[in-house]
Design a protein around this motif. Sequence first.
Motif, mmCIF file in Angstrom:
data_model
loop_
_atom_site.group_PDB
_atom_site.id
_atom_site.type_symbol
_atom_site.label_atom_id
_atom_site.label_comp_id
_atom_site.label_asym_id
_atom_site.label_seq_id
_atom_site.Cartn_x
_atom_site.Cartn_y
_atom_site.Cartn_z
ATOM 1 N N GLY A 232 28.901 -87.650 67.216
ATOM 2 C CA GLY A 232 29.488 -87.162 68.365
ATOM 3 C C GLY A 232 30.384 -88.242 69.396
ATOM 4 N N LEU A 233 31.368 -87.498 69.757
ATOM 5 C CA LEU A 233 32.270 -88.442 70.791
ATOM 6 C C LEU A 233 32.200 -87.915 72.451
ATOM 7 N N ASP A 234 32.017 -88.841 73.433
ATOM 8 C CA ASP A 234 31.985 -88.478 74.494
ATOM 9 C C ASP A 234 32.352 -89.202 75.508
ATOM 10 N N VAL A 235 33.885 -88.574 76.479
ATOM 11 C CA VAL A 235 34.226 -88.878 76.843
ATOM 12 C C VAL A 235 33.888 -88.724 78.937
ATOM 13 N N LEU A 236 34.365 -90.114 80.213
ATOM 14 C CA LEU A 236 33.599 -89.507 81.336
ATOM 15 C C LEU A 236 35.080 -90.386 81.873
ATOM 16 N N ALA A 237 35.946 -89.582 82.577
ATOM 17 C CA ALA A 237 36.217 -90.290 83.762
ATOM 18 C C ALA A 237 36.651 -89.572 85.514
ATOM 19 N N VAL A 238 35.767 -90.687 86.006
ATOM 20 C CA VAL A 238 35.031 -90.407 87.705
ATOM 21 C C VAL A 238 36.146 -90.804 89.271
ATOM 22 N N ARG A 239 36.719 -90.189 89.486
ATOM 23 C CA ARG A 239 37.374 -91.660 90.792
ATOM 24 C C ARG A 239 36.618 -90.722 91.673
ATOM 25 N N VAL A 245 30.953 -88.031 97.223
ATOM 26 C CA VAL A 245 32.462 -86.625 97.003
ATOM 27 C C VAL A 245 32.950 -87.655 95.985
ATOM 28 N N SER A 246 33.187 -87.033 94.580
ATOM 29 C CA SER A 246 33.716 -87.202 93.698
ATOM 30 C C SER A 246 34.136 -86.903 92.756
ATOM 31 N N ALA A 247 35.299 -86.427 91.612
ATOM 32 C CA ALA A 247 36.056 -85.718 90.732
ATOM 33 C C ALA A 247 36.019 -86.190 89.514
ATOM 34 N N GLY A 248 36.084 -85.510 88.347
ATOM 35 C CA GLY A 248 36.240 -86.164 87.146
ATOM 36 C C GLY A 248 36.243 -84.661 86.648
ATOM 37 N N ARG A 266 34.368 -79.728 73.567
ATOM 38 C CA ARG A 266 34.434 -79.466 75.213
ATOM 39 C C ARG A 266 35.409 -80.287 75.366
ATOM 40 N N ILE A 267 36.061 -79.991 76.838
ATOM 41 C CA ILE A 267 36.463 -80.833 78.166
ATOM 42 C C ILE A 267 36.101 -80.108 79.380
ATOM 43 N N ALA A 268 35.180 -80.533 80.324
ATOM 44 C CA ALA A 268 34.849 -79.855 81.490
ATOM 45 C C ALA A 268 35.185 -80.711 82.928
ATOM 46 N N PRO A 269 36.478 -80.255 83.632
ATOM 47 C CA PRO A 269 36.916 -80.853 85.054
ATOM 48 C C PRO A 269 36.121 -80.592 85.613
ATOM 49 N N ALA A 270 35.144 -81.755 86.797
ATOM 50 C CA ALA A 270 34.281 -81.785 87.448
ATOM 51 C C ALA A 270 33.382 -82.537 88.627
ATOM 52 N N ILE A 271 33.316 -81.514 89.637
ATOM 53 C CA ILE A 271 32.988 -82.360 90.992
ATOM 54 C C ILE A 271 31.688 -82.493 91.307
ATOM 55 N N GLU A 272 31.543 -83.696 92.294
ATOM 56 C CA GLU A 272 29.980 -83.690 92.525
ATOM 57 C C GLU A 272 29.847 -84.187 94.471
ATOM 58 N N TYR A 273 29.062 -83.521 94.862
ATOM 59 C CA TYR A 273 28.601 -84.156 96.566
ATOM 60 C C TYR A 273 27.124 -84.518 95.997
ATOM 61 N N ASN A 274 27.530 -85.356 96.523
ATOM 62 C CA ASN A 274 26.400 -86.867 97.071
ATOM 63 C C ASN A 274 25.564 -86.578 98.957
ATOM 64 N N LEU A 275 24.600 -85.939 98.861
ATOM 65 C CA LEU A 275 23.646 -85.533 100.346
ATOM 66 C C LEU A 275 24.359 -87.088 100.683
ATOM 67 N N PHE A 276 23.952 -88.115 100.586
ATOM 68 C CA PHE A 276 23.232 -89.541 100.876
ATOM 69 C C PHE A 276 24.445 -90.237 100.417
ATOM 70 N N PRO A 277 24.605 -90.776 100.956
ATOM 71 C CA PRO A 277 25.767 -92.258 100.633
ATOM 72 C C PRO A 277 25.490 -92.796 98.752
ATOM 73 N N TYR A 278 26.699 -92.196 97.981
ATOM 74 C CA TYR A 278 26.476 -93.665 97.356
ATOM 75 C C TYR A 278 25.717 -94.672 97.112
ATOM 76 N N SER A 279 26.247 -95.476 98.004
ATOM 77 C CA SER A 279 25.351 -97.097 98.826
ATOM 78 C C SER A 279 23.649 -96.436 98.626
ATOM 79 N N LEU A 286 20.642 -86.865 96.301
ATOM 80 C CA LEU A 286 20.265 -85.363 95.732
ATOM 81 C C LEU A 286 21.956 -85.379 95.733
ATOM 82 N N THR A 287 22.425 -84.566 94.672
ATOM 83 C CA THR A 287 23.988 -84.341 94.311
ATOM 84 C C THR A 287 23.190 -82.835 94.085
ATOM 85 N N ALA A 288 25.285 -82.073 93.784
ATOM 86 C CA ALA A 288 25.474 -81.084 93.421
ATOM 87 C C ALA A 288 26.977 -81.104 92.730
ATOM 88 N N ARG A 289 26.787 -80.828 91.636
ATOM 89 C CA ARG A 289 28.009 -80.722 90.095
ATOM 90 C C ARG A 289 28.144 -79.661 89.947
#
Length: 433
Positions: A232-239, A245-248, A266-279, A286-289
Amino acid sequence: MKILRIAAAVLVCATTAATLSPAVHAQTTGTPHAQGTAVRVYLDCSGFYCDRDFFQTEIAFVTHVRDRGDAEVHVLITSQETGAGGSAYTLAFLGQGRYAGVNSTLTYNSEPNASEEARRSGLAGAIKLGLVRYAAETPQAANLRVTYTAPDSPKAAAPARDPWNHWTMQVSGRTFLNGEQTYSSRNLYGSLSASRITEQWKLRLSLNGSESETRFEIDSATVFTNAQSGRGLDVLAVRSLGAHVSAGITGSASRSTYYNQDMAVRIAPAIEYNLFPYSESTRRQLTARYSVGPAWYDYLERTVFERTEEGRVQQMLRVGAVARQPWGSIDVGAAAGSFLDNFAQNRFQLGGQVELNLMRGLSLDLSGSYNRLRDQIYLAAGEATDEEVLLRRRQLATGFQYFMTMGVSYTFGSRVSPVVNPRFSGGGAGWID
């Protein structure tokens, strides 16, 4: 007068207090009420870092209780992995009873390569520091002393130069051997990973491989062998795009004899929203991606759809909730995905773990998952042999998968637990008695 009392409490430290790193910070609210008894403390932690016997021995100026309902201070400890591979611990001191409303929060960071001894000693020191303000007005305060270790030079307090520019590498390997006269099993696993994590970016690359072989001897002439392998090979890049909010982009390449895949990419662009601050992620999320992207498959054997290779586009929506509170903890999630060219080929997943403190001494824990499968496009054509079915050499057609565990525990008796007795409890892991 109130300021003097708070200042005096902060300056007090246990005689044997461990030296804390400069990464420990405190935020406090409220003022304790004086009362001449030892502070009753409940440590709420989990994982390998939660060595209760060690903490009870090291933190001797309070009374340790086994139920949060009996405590005057509830110490809730949560942790997350840091970018360098260490751990960031958040310690919430929650006052109860005579200390109701007297709350504070400390953080403690352990080094990536810190030993278990160094990690638990540093954590014990942080717990002591947080408990000082509660113990300062008890008779135990007379036996507490202030200690301070100054840095060798002013430069010692400055941030160290990082020649790796936040990059962290890890190499690991593991083998498991098991057997008896007519049975043997071996499993090999190895991985290599590199990551760079900052406030704005999260980059991760990992490689892994596994080999397993199980041998069954029915008689001198009949031997069954089950061999499986995977890569297996896995790659992740998140901004980071803000506090919520974050995207990657995620990518993977894998090979699995069990899933009839010589190669799956597999290659998949994604966006995530967290109801609470990531801090606040150590305590609640509580996230949705949502992700969507292409996938390519090359099969070891012709599939039930008469394909030896194919390209598809997949989409996936994931929703997850994580909370660690005095009433317990919850980590649950759901995911739904499908191929864009055929929505009938889809899957739905639901799973998680819940631990609840129902009442004094009574707790409930649940964990499990359920997968509804309608997208097994990789299944090999032809009937599976009895040997393949019994030894689970390959994935078989199924409409669902599930597992579940449930447990209830009730503890009663003495409410305090200040004594540590390690007799007949050490060494010999795996011995057959």
